[in-house]
Design a protein around this motif. Structure first.
Motif, PDB file in Angstrom:
ATOM      1  N   MET A   1      86.195  47.696  36.957  1.00  0.00           N
ATOM      2  CA  MET A   1      84.618  46.743  36.514  1.00  0.00           C
ATOM      3  C   MET A   1      85.015  45.562  37.912  1.00  0.00           C
ATOM      4  O   MET A   1      85.901  45.382  38.161  1.00  0.00           O
ATOM      5  CB  MET A   1      85.546  46.642  35.234  1.00  0.00           C
ATOM      6  CG  MET A   1      84.678  44.330  34.797  1.00  0.00           C
ATOM      7  SD  MET A   1      84.686  43.635  33.744  1.00  0.00           S
ATOM      8  CE  MET A   1      85.387  44.759  32.326  1.00  0.00           C
ATOM      9  N   LYS A   2      83.897  45.262  38.100  1.00  0.00           N
ATOM     10  CA  LYS A   2      83.612  44.718  39.567  1.00  0.00           C
ATOM     11  C   LYS A   2      82.905  43.261  38.127  1.00  0.00           C
ATOM     12  O   LYS A   2      81.824  42.973  38.088  1.00  0.00           O
ATOM     13  CB  LYS A   2      83.025  44.970  40.327  1.00  0.00           C
ATOM     14  CG  LYS A   2      82.642  43.707  41.287  1.00  0.00           C
ATOM     15  CD  LYS A   2      81.439  44.375  42.215  1.00  0.00           C
ATOM     16  CE  LYS A   2      81.630  45.309  43.192  1.00  0.00           C
ATOM     17  NZ  LYS A   2      81.347  46.314  44.643  1.00  0.00           N
ATOM     18  N   VAL A   3      83.877  42.489  38.659  1.00  0.00           N
ATOM     19  CA  VAL A   3      83.879  40.936  38.496  1.00  0.00           C
ATOM     20  C   VAL A   3      83.246  39.424  39.567  1.00  0.00           C
ATOM     21  O   VAL A   3      84.491  39.583  40.470  1.00  0.00           O
ATOM     22  CB  VAL A   3      84.884  39.837  37.627  1.00  0.00           C
ATOM     23  CG1 VAL A   3      84.779  39.398  37.014  1.00  0.00           C
ATOM     24  CG2 VAL A   3      85.147  41.143  36.414  1.00  0.00           C
ATOM     25  N   LEU A   4      82.596  39.329  39.471  1.00  0.00           N
ATOM     26  CA  LEU A   4      82.353  38.388  40.764  1.00  0.00           C
ATOM     27  C   LEU A   4      82.219  36.885  39.825  1.00  0.00           C
ATOM     28  O   LEU A   4      81.177  36.417  38.746  1.00  0.00           O
ATOM     29  CB  LEU A   4      79.968  38.412  41.050  1.00  0.00           C
ATOM     30  CG  LEU A   4      80.030  37.213  41.720  1.00  0.00           C
ATOM     31  CD1 LEU A   4      80.810  37.286  42.921  1.00  0.00           C
ATOM     32  CD2 LEU A   4      78.379  38.018  42.395  1.00  0.00           C
ATOM     33  N   VAL A   5      83.492  36.306  41.050  1.00  0.00           N
ATOM     34  CA  VAL A   5      83.176  34.623  39.943  1.00  0.00           C
ATOM     35  C   VAL A   5      83.295  33.715  41.269  1.00  0.00           C
ATOM     36  O   VAL A   5      82.958  33.620  42.514  1.00  0.00           O
ATOM     37  CB  VAL A   5      84.779  34.501  40.173  1.00  0.00           C
ATOM     38  CG1 VAL A   5      84.902  32.895  39.530  1.00  0.00           C
ATOM     39  CG2 VAL A   5      85.501  35.453  38.965  1.00  0.00           C
ATOM     40  N   ILE A   6      81.852  32.979  41.042  1.00  0.00           N
ATOM     41  CA  ILE A   6      81.108  31.786  41.907  1.00  0.00           C
ATOM     42  C   ILE A   6      81.078  30.585  41.123  1.00  0.00           C
ATOM     43  O   ILE A   6      81.256  30.447  40.338  1.00  0.00           O
ATOM     44  CB  ILE A   6      79.883  31.718  41.577  1.00  0.00           C
ATOM     45  CG1 ILE A   6      79.097  33.517  41.887  1.00  0.00           C
ATOM     46  CG2 ILE A   6      78.658  31.236  42.973  1.00  0.00           C
ATOM     47  CD1 ILE A   6      77.714  33.549  41.610  1.00  0.00           C
ATOM     48  N   ALA A  50      87.889  40.778  47.338  1.00  0.00           N
ATOM     49  CA  ALA A  50      87.526  40.186  48.277  1.00  0.00           C
ATOM     50  C   ALA A  50      87.166  38.145  48.308  1.00  0.00           C
ATOM     51  O   ALA A  50      86.699  38.191  46.844  1.00  0.00           O
ATOM     52  CB  ALA A  50      87.028  40.970  49.123  1.00  0.00           C
ATOM     53  N   GLY A  51      86.447  38.268  49.688  1.00  0.00           N
ATOM     54  CA  GLY A  51      85.907  36.780  48.890  1.00  0.00           C
ATOM     55  C   GLY A  51      85.056  36.858  50.613  1.00  0.00           C
ATOM     56  O   GLY A  51      84.622  36.798  51.215  1.00  0.00           O
ATOM     57  N   ALA A  52      84.134  35.769  49.940  1.00  0.00           N
ATOM     58  CA  ALA A  52      83.031  35.701  50.749  1.00  0.00           C
ATOM     59  C   ALA A  52      82.345  33.836  50.896  1.00  0.00           C
ATOM     60  O   ALA A  52      82.195  33.569  49.206  1.00  0.00           O
ATOM     61  CB  ALA A  52      81.826  36.679  50.855  1.00  0.00           C
ATOM     62  N   THR A  53      80.859  33.696  51.485  1.00  0.00           N
ATOM     63  CA  THR A  53      80.596  31.625  51.828  1.00  0.00           C
ATOM     64  C   THR A  53      79.150  31.987  51.404  1.00  0.00           C
ATOM     65  O   THR A  53      78.883  32.933  52.651  1.00  0.00           O
ATOM     66  CB  THR A  53      81.364  31.266  52.404  1.00  0.00           C
ATOM     67  OG1 THR A  53      82.931  31.280  52.514  1.00  0.00           O
ATOM     68  CG2 THR A  53      80.319  30.021  51.850  1.00  0.00           C
ATOM     69  N   VAL A  58      76.504  35.073  48.016  1.00  0.00           N
ATOM     70  CA  VAL A  58      75.912  35.623  46.804  1.00  0.00           C
ATOM     71  C   VAL A  58      74.978  35.935  46.170  1.00  0.00           C
ATOM     72  O   VAL A  58      74.397  37.335  45.421  1.00  0.00           O
ATOM     73  CB  VAL A  58      75.332  33.716  45.771  1.00  0.00           C
ATOM     74  CG1 VAL A  58      74.528  33.808  44.987  1.00  0.00           C
ATOM     75  CG2 VAL A  58      76.172  33.168  46.522  1.00  0.00           C
ATOM     76  N   ARG A  59      73.583  36.412  46.935  1.00  0.00           N
ATOM     77  CA  ARG A  59      72.556  36.668  46.621  1.00  0.00           C
ATOM     78  C   ARG A  59      73.349  38.632  46.173  1.00  0.00           C
ATOM     79  O   ARG A  59      72.639  39.865  46.131  1.00  0.00           O
ATOM     80  CB  ARG A  59      71.403  37.571  47.812  1.00  0.00           C
ATOM     81  CG  ARG A  59      70.543  35.637  47.050  1.00  0.00           C
ATOM     82  CD  ARG A  59      69.513  36.479  48.291  1.00  0.00           C
ATOM     83  NE  ARG A  59      69.322  36.071  49.669  1.00  0.00           N
ATOM     84  CZ  ARG A  59      69.478  35.084  50.691  1.00  0.00           C
ATOM     85  NH1 ARG A  59      69.426  34.292  49.856  1.00  0.00           N
ATOM     86  NH2 ARG A  59      70.036  35.209  51.952  1.00  0.00           N
ATOM     87  N   VAL A  92      71.972  34.703  40.672  1.00  0.00           N
ATOM     88  CA  VAL A  92      72.909  35.169  39.381  1.00  0.00           C
ATOM     89  C   VAL A  92      71.936  36.055  38.211  1.00  0.00           C
ATOM     90  O   VAL A  92      71.475  36.618  37.730  1.00  0.00           O
ATOM     91  CB  VAL A  92      73.053  33.622  39.063  1.00  0.00           C
ATOM     92  CG1 VAL A  92      74.082  33.968  38.028  1.00  0.00           C
ATOM     93  CG2 VAL A  92      74.389  33.373  40.470  1.00  0.00           C
ATOM     94  N   ALA A  93      70.544  34.621  38.631  1.00  0.00           N
ATOM     95  CA  ALA A  93      69.322  35.720  36.438  1.00  0.00           C
ATOM     96  C   ALA A  93      69.170  36.253  37.133  1.00  0.00           C
ATOM     97  O   ALA A  93      68.884  37.417  35.834  1.00  0.00           O
ATOM     98  CB  ALA A  93      68.633  34.239  36.855  1.00  0.00           C
TER      99      ALA A  93
END
Length: 133
Positions: A1-6, A50-53, A58-59, A92-93
């Motif tokens: 599972m890939k969870v994106l935390v923003i 991993a992370g990005a800014t 986000v897109r 996100v939406a």
């Protein structure tokens, strides 16, 4: 599972969410995307895979995530003192991912029907929902 935390600002909510996800779902791929470098750094230190800014991160990441999690402001243009752009909120939406939003009562936004619950309980509930409970 890939969870994106923003998250944005100092990344405190995202950091706490990543810590709880790591403890509860150690096999999950947890991607941290901050609205700024400080938020991204906080989530990476908490154990994100991993992370990005920024807006483009986000897109791109929203298209590939199974679940997107963060404070409710991630779907509100100009939230978090203007850090969340319209493009970020729209990404996100529009994502096919399941969204788990933490109803933080900030940014001149409140969600009717929610109680004033301590943030720790909201984070625990978010992780339980991501875990499928």
């Amino acid at each position: 599972m890939k969870v994106l935390v923003i998250d944005g600002q100092g990344g405190g909510i995202g950091r706490a969410l990543v810590e709880r996800l790591r403890a509860r779902l150690p096999e999950a791929e947890v991607i941290a995307v901050g609205a700024n470098a400080i938020a991204t750094s906080a989530m990476l230190r908490a154990g994100a895979t991993a992370g990005a800014t920024g807006e483009n991160a986000v897109r791109v990441c929203a298209r590939e995530a199974d679940v997107i999690a963060g404070p409710i402001g991630i779907v509100l243009k100009d939230a978090m003192m203007g850090e969340i752009t319209g493009e970020m909120a729209c990404a996100v939406a529009a994502s096919p991912a399941r969204r788990v939003l933490i109803p933080v009562q900030r940014c001149s936004t409140c969600v009717a029907g929610t109680e004033d619950v301590p943030l720790q309980r909201l984070l625990d509930d978010a992780v339980a929902r991501i875990a499928g409970e």
